[in-house]
Motif scaffolding. Structure first.
Motif, PDB file in Angstrom:
ATOM      1  N   MET A   1     -20.391  40.690  22.141  1.00  0.00           N
ATOM      2  CA  MET A   1     -20.961  39.400  22.525  1.00  0.00           C
ATOM      3  C   MET A   1     -22.308  39.175  21.843  1.00  0.00           C
ATOM      4  O   MET A   1     -22.648  38.048  21.464  1.00  0.00           O
ATOM      5  N   GLU A   2     -23.076  40.239  21.700  1.00  0.00           N
ATOM      6  CA  GLU A   2     -24.345  40.107  20.993  1.00  0.00           C
ATOM      7  C   GLU A   2     -24.127  39.721  19.535  1.00  0.00           C
ATOM      8  O   GLU A   2     -24.869  38.902  18.978  1.00  0.00           O
TER       9      GLU A   2
ATOM     10  N   GLN B   1     -23.117  36.159  19.549  1.00  0.00           N
ATOM     11  CA  GLN B   1     -24.273  35.321  19.833  1.00  0.00           C
ATOM     12  C   GLN B   1     -25.196  35.230  18.623  1.00  0.00           C
ATOM     13  O   GLN B   1     -25.758  34.174  18.321  1.00  0.00           O
ATOM     14  N   LYS B   2     -25.347  36.373  17.919  1.00  0.00           N
ATOM     15  CA  LYS B   2     -26.165  36.371  16.716  1.00  0.00           C
ATOM     16  C   LYS B   2     -25.582  35.434  15.677  1.00  0.00           C
ATOM     17  O   LYS B   2     -26.297  34.639  15.051  1.00  0.00           O
TER      18      LYS B   2
ATOM     19  N   SER C   1     -23.682  32.963  16.321  1.00  0.00           N
ATOM     20  CA  SER C   1     -23.835  31.602  16.840  1.00  0.00           C
ATOM     21  C   SER C   1     -25.245  31.080  16.584  1.00  0.00           C
ATOM     22  O   SER C   1     -25.434  29.922  16.214  1.00  0.00           O
ATOM     23  N   ASP C   2     -26.248  31.950  16.781  1.00  0.00           N
ATOM     24  CA  ASP C   2     -27.633  31.530  16.541  1.00  0.00           C
ATOM     25  C   ASP C   2     -27.868  31.205  15.067  1.00  0.00           C
ATOM     26  O   ASP C   2     -28.550  30.222  14.737  1.00  0.00           O
TER      27      ASP C   2
ATOM     28  N   ASP D   1     -16.046  33.518  24.172  1.00  0.00           N
ATOM     29  CA  ASP D   1     -17.328  34.091  23.744  1.00  0.00           C
ATOM     30  C   ASP D   1     -18.339  33.002  23.419  1.00  0.00           C
ATOM     31  O   ASP D   1     -19.494  33.072  23.829  1.00  0.00           O
ATOM     32  N   LEU D   2     -17.910  31.989  22.649  1.00  0.00           N
ATOM     33  CA  LEU D   2     -18.833  30.924  22.262  1.00  0.00           C
ATOM     34  C   LEU D   2     -18.092  29.595  22.225  1.00  0.00           C
ATOM     35  O   LEU D   2     -16.866  29.556  22.092  1.00  0.00           O
TER      36      LEU D   2
ATOM     37  N   ALA E   1     -17.830  30.988  28.650  1.00  0.00           N
ATOM     38  CA  ALA E   1     -17.960  32.402  28.282  1.00  0.00           C
ATOM     39  C   ALA E   1     -17.410  33.296  29.386  1.00  0.00           C
ATOM     40  O   ALA E   1     -17.661  33.080  30.570  1.00  0.00           O
TER      41      ALA E   1
END
Length: 752
Positions: free
Chosen positions: A375-376, A379-380, A382-383, A406-407, A424
């Motif tokens: 997930m990190e 998320q990374k 995604s960012d 997840d996103l 999520a």
């Protein structure tokens, strides 16, 4: 008293004195009565025991003191010279006491019954104890028995007698009757146990009895041998029997429950454990050993404190304390593996209550290290690409290896009506994509997205169904691309586009084009191919009918003329339909006479109905006004079309026309309803929605048999709606049809 004690010689006076002392001071109640129950003597003890003065009872029948039930028993009792009875005697204040009385019969010299001497003892307390004991035995389902082996006397309690359904004698040893109650498989064993008990000692055994109804009950029995002190032989056997059927069933259920719990505990894929209130392990399963790398012996007994990552310890300790205070909750914690690596855990703590008191904490933990790392990474990603994801028009969502969200990018969130945070962690198939384009449901884990996660192959699909959080759906084209990490598939990314509007516009355009083309083609054929020859046919036929003709020739000419008129009616329908669509049809507002209106329709179809043997019935119900405002010609046109169809499609039975008020119509309260019902061929349920469509035929076979353009009902619908009403149909195939249309009882502004 002197008359009861014979005179004695002088040297016997001391014995008389002694006898008087015994009688006057005895604690037991002593009475002397005649054979017919008249009291001749009663000892002074009666005053302290029953509250009477002795003089009150002398000369009275003593039966008056006994309980009525005991009186009947004593009156029917055959006395022996010495006998013992238990009976209830009335106290002076009215309550009864239990007495155990020994009666001795005194006879005259010739053997006749003279007097009856009774010695009674208050045994009320003993009887109460026996009753309480019997009740306790009944509640505990424990029976008792006493067998005096040497004397042959036997007795058993009420509960034992009830337990064996009265099939054993309460006062006589009957081993044959006892063993007859036992299950055949237990008789030999219990007989052997009884023989051993007769040799001395203590025996305990379980056996089954079979009730008269065929039910099997489980009995626990104990036998104690009482030995004679001089010979050492068995003098008597004392025993108890207890029905333990329900207890054994409860024990079995408890054992099964414990085994189920043990299986759930030992084989649970999650780590399951328990602590005491100090945080020390009291139990744990193999999954916890495997997850942490420690053996059970290394963890128990011991505290969880040394397992927690030090920076995380205060928060973890606080969460444990909450559970120890009776508050269940879930949280995440970081712990140390035996090899020194860090593990992210999802933990649920539940207090253990015993008698409304917390005695420990029960816990369930799952390793979420990989999921959090994944997930990190997502998320990374995604960012880093947030700007791209937010600016595109397509929706994008990512799922993990198990298909959980997840996103979700902002455009996708708007299309789904879902916040990214709520998406999520939820299985995407439950909320977004659980049906195919045809409405059939995807089996769990069988969608195209799951297939891509399984085999790593990208896929694309058109016109699939996606679902919004409010329950509505839309059509989407989408592409699925797997997410790989080091050659291992970690999930997938889905990019989709809402194509609902495109599909709807395309379908509407195609439908309109087909309808317009069909209409244009039909009108062109009708106007060009039929109108010109029709004029010639009708003109020449009219001239032909004015010439001398044979009967057969005239019949043929009439047929030609009738056919021409039918063709003219068809053309008129087309012209009416065209006028309605163009908005050029004008309605008249004039007084309409209902009776004349229905009579004109009857006259038009009476001959045809008679020819087919069909009853044609016209009814005007109560409440219909004598006149109402409307366009009589157009109302008649609708009725003629409906009645004509009814007669056409009815081969037997009747056609009924009813005119009635329709006060419950939602449009207005002053509505009239026209109903045309028949007993004809009916209409299939799946064809009813096509009835009022232009140029619609229910079936080619019906069209060939009965003819028609498919415009009649469409024109009826348009005319009724122009007159401020509505038309509907109900039908059952093979059972006839009912057409109903409503009209205002006065002209509306548009008609004027």
């Amino acid at each position: 008293m002197t008359e009861l004690i014979p005179a004695a010689p002088a040297d016997s006076l001391s014995e008389e004195t002694i006898l008087r002392l015994v009688l006057d001071h005895a604690q037991d109640l002593i009475t002397v009565s005649t054979p017919d129950g008249i009291t001749r003597y009663v000892s002074p003890a009666i005053q302290s025991i029953l509250g009477y003065e002795p003089a009150e009872l002398i000369g009275r029948n003593n039966m008056a003191l006994y309980h009525p039930d005991d009186v009947r028993k004593l009156q029917t009792q055959t006395f022996r010279d010495v006998d013992v009875f238990e009976c209830r005697v009335r106290h002076r204040d009215g309550h009864f006491l239990w007495f155990e009385t020994t009666f001795e019969v005194l006879r005259t010299a010739n053997g006749e019954l003279d007097k009856i001497v009774g010695i009674g003892r208050d045994v009320t307390a003993r009887k109460k104890f026996e009753e309480n004991l019997a009740e306790a035995q009944r509640l505990a389902r424990i029976g008792s028995w006493d067998w005096e082996v040497a004397g042959g006397r036997f007795s058993c309690s009420d509960e034992m007698h009830r337990m064996f359904e009265g099939r054993i004698d309460r006062h006589r040893i009957d081993l044959e009757a006892f063993f007859a109650c036992l299950h055949a498989g237990d008789r030999d064993r219990i007989q052997a146990n009884l023989q051993e008990a007769l040799k001395g000692g203590f025996r305990e055994a379980d056996f089954r009895i079979v009730t008269e109804g065929g039910e099997t009950r489980l009995i626990h029995a104990r036998i104690q041998s009482i030995l004679m002190p001089d010979t050492g032989e068995v003098e008597r056997l004392l025993g108890t029997v207890q029905d333990i059927t329900e207890r054994r069933q409860m024990e079995e259920q408890l054992r099964e429950s414990e085994q189920r719990y043990k299986s759930l505990f030992d084989y649970n894929p999650s780590s399951v454990y328990s602590f005491d209130l100090e945080g020390n392990f009291t139990s744990l399963n193999g999954s916890l050993e495997k997850m942490l790398g420690y053996t059970r012996e290394e963890l128990m007994p011991g505290s969880f404190v040394h397992l927690v990552y030090p920076p995380d310890l205060p928060r973890t300790q606080a969460n444990f304390n909450r559970a120890a205070q009776g508050v269940p909750h879930s949280y995440e914690a970081v712990v140390l593996h035996k090899n020194g690596s860090l593990l992210d855990l999802s933990v649920t703590n539940v207090p253990i209550f015993v008698d409304d008191r917390v005695v420990g904490v029960f816990g369930i933990a799952s390793d979420i290290t990989e999921r959090k790392r994944h997930m990190e990474q997502i998320q990374k990603l995604s960012d880093e690409h947030a700007l791209i994801l937010s600016s595109v028009s397509e929706g994008i969502f990512g799922v993990d290896r198990e298909g959980r969200g997840d996103l979700l990018n902002p455009p996708g969130a708007r299309m789904l009506g879902c916040e990214p945070g709520l998406f999520a962690g939820r299985p995407y198939q439950e909320s977004v994509h659980h049906t195919r384009a045809d409405g059939s449901r995807y089996a769990e884990g069988k969608s195209l997205i799951h297939q891509t996660i399984e085999d790593g192959q990208p896929r694309a699909a058109r016109e699939e169904v996606f679902w919004r959080t409010d329950g509505s759906s839309f059509l989407a084209d989408y592409r699925v691309t797997p997410i790989a990490d080091g050659g291992e598939i970690r999930g997938a990314v889905v990019v989709w586009r809402d194509i609902t509007s495109e599909v709807e516009v395309l379908k509407a355009k195609e439908s309109a084009e087909r309808a317009d083309h069909a209409k244009s083609e039909f009108l062109a054929i009708m106007s060009h191919e039929l109108r010109t020859p029709m004029n010639g046919i009708m003109g020449m036929t009219d001239l032909l009918l004015d010439t001398p003709l044979s009967e057969t020739q005239r019949e043929y000419a009439d047929i030609v003329m009738q056919s021409s008129r039918n063709l003219l009616r068809i053309l008129n329908d087309i012209l009416d339909f065209s006028k309605i669509e163009a908005g050029k049809l004008d309605l008249e507002c004039e007084p309409v006479n209902p009776a004349q209106l229905l009579d004109s329709v009857r006259e038009l179809f009476a001959v045809k109905a008679d020819a087919k043997g069909i009853a044609l019935d016209m009814r005007i119900e109560d409440g219909v006004p004598d006149t109402f405002g409307g366009d009589a010609a157009r109302i008649r046109q609708v009725l003629v079309n409906l009645v004509g169809n009814a007669i056409k499609f009815t081969d037997a039975g009747s056609v009924t026309v009813r005119l009635l008020r329709a006060p419950n119509e939602p449009v207005a309260s002053d509505m009239l309803a026209f109903e045309v019902s028949d007993t004809g061929i009916g209409i299939p349920a799946d064809k009813l929605d096509r009835l009022f469509q232009s140029f619609s035929q229910l079936h080619p076979g019906i069209n060939r048999k009965y003819g028609g353009t498919g415009l009649g009902l469409a024109i009826c619908k348009r005319l009724v709606e122009l007159m401020g009403g509505r038309i509907e149909a109900r039908s059952e195939e093979g059972a006839g049809s009912l057409f109903r249309f409503t009209l205002l009882a006065s002209c509306n502004s548009e008609q004027r």
